[in-house]
Design a protein around this motif. Structure first.
Motif, mmCIF file in Angstrom:
data_model
loop_
_atom_site.group_PDB
_atom_site.id
_atom_site.type_symbol
_atom_site.label_atom_id
_atom_site.label_comp_id
_atom_site.label_asym_id
_atom_site.label_seq_id
_atom_site.Cartn_x
_atom_site.Cartn_y
_atom_site.Cartn_z
ATOM 1 N N UNK A 190 0.961 -1.292 -0.135
ATOM 2 C CA UNK A 190 -0.043 0.006 0.042
ATOM 3 C C UNK A 190 0.795 1.137 -0.102
ATOM 4 N N UNK A 191 1.807 1.312 0.844
ATOM 5 C CA UNK A 191 2.856 2.217 1.130
ATOM 6 C C UNK A 191 3.527 2.633 -0.427
ATOM 7 N N UNK A 192 3.792 1.331 -1.131
ATOM 8 C CA UNK A 192 4.414 1.532 -2.516
ATOM 9 C C UNK A 192 3.609 2.303 -3.559
ATOM 10 N N UNK A 193 2.448 1.899 -3.399
ATOM 11 C CA UNK A 193 1.304 2.329 -4.551
ATOM 12 C C UNK A 193 1.264 3.791 -4.100
ATOM 13 N N UNK A 194 1.265 4.285 -2.913
ATOM 14 C CA UNK A 194 1.150 5.792 -2.416
ATOM 15 C C UNK A 194 2.458 6.544 -3.166
ATOM 16 N N UNK A 195 3.425 5.971 -2.810
ATOM 17 C CA UNK A 195 4.785 6.375 -3.168
ATOM 18 C C UNK A 195 4.725 6.552 -4.759
ATOM 19 N N UNK A 196 4.229 5.505 -5.461
ATOM 20 C CA UNK A 196 4.117 5.561 -6.990
ATOM 21 C C UNK A 196 3.300 6.748 -7.434
#
Length: 96
Positions: free
Chosen positions: A18-24
């Motif tokens: 989820x954090x990776x999706x937000x970062x992307x």
């Protein structure tokens, strides 16, 4: 490994995803903003042209000033000629 531990690991992995999706998503937004800035900013070529543009503006200003002075001189001359014409017309009427 116990199922509890596996579930915690899975939960952590999901959080990281989820954090990776937000970062992307944030990176995509930043890239769009950067592209917008790049598309609107002056290029090196544009900046190189500034001295030439300044010189052209100065030349135009100088020419405009000369034209204005010439126009003022012509206006004064026309004023004098129109006065003479009126005086001569009046003189001719007196003579008749």
């Amino acid at each position: 490994m116990s199922e509890k531990i596996l579930n915690k690991i899975l939960e952590k992995i999901e959080n990281v995803q989820e954090e990776m999706k937000e970062i992307k998503k944030e990176m995509k937004e930043m890239n769009e903003r950067i592209e917008n800035v790049e598309s609107t900013m002056a290029t090196k070529k544009d900046v190189e042209a500034i001295p030439f543009i300044r010189q052209a503006v100065m030349d135009i200003d100088e020419r405009t000033t000369r034209i204005e002075k010439t126009q003022e001189k012509h206006e004064r001359t026309l004023d004098i000629l129109s006065r003479r014409s009126i005086e001569q017309e009046a003189e001719l009427r007196r003579i008749k």
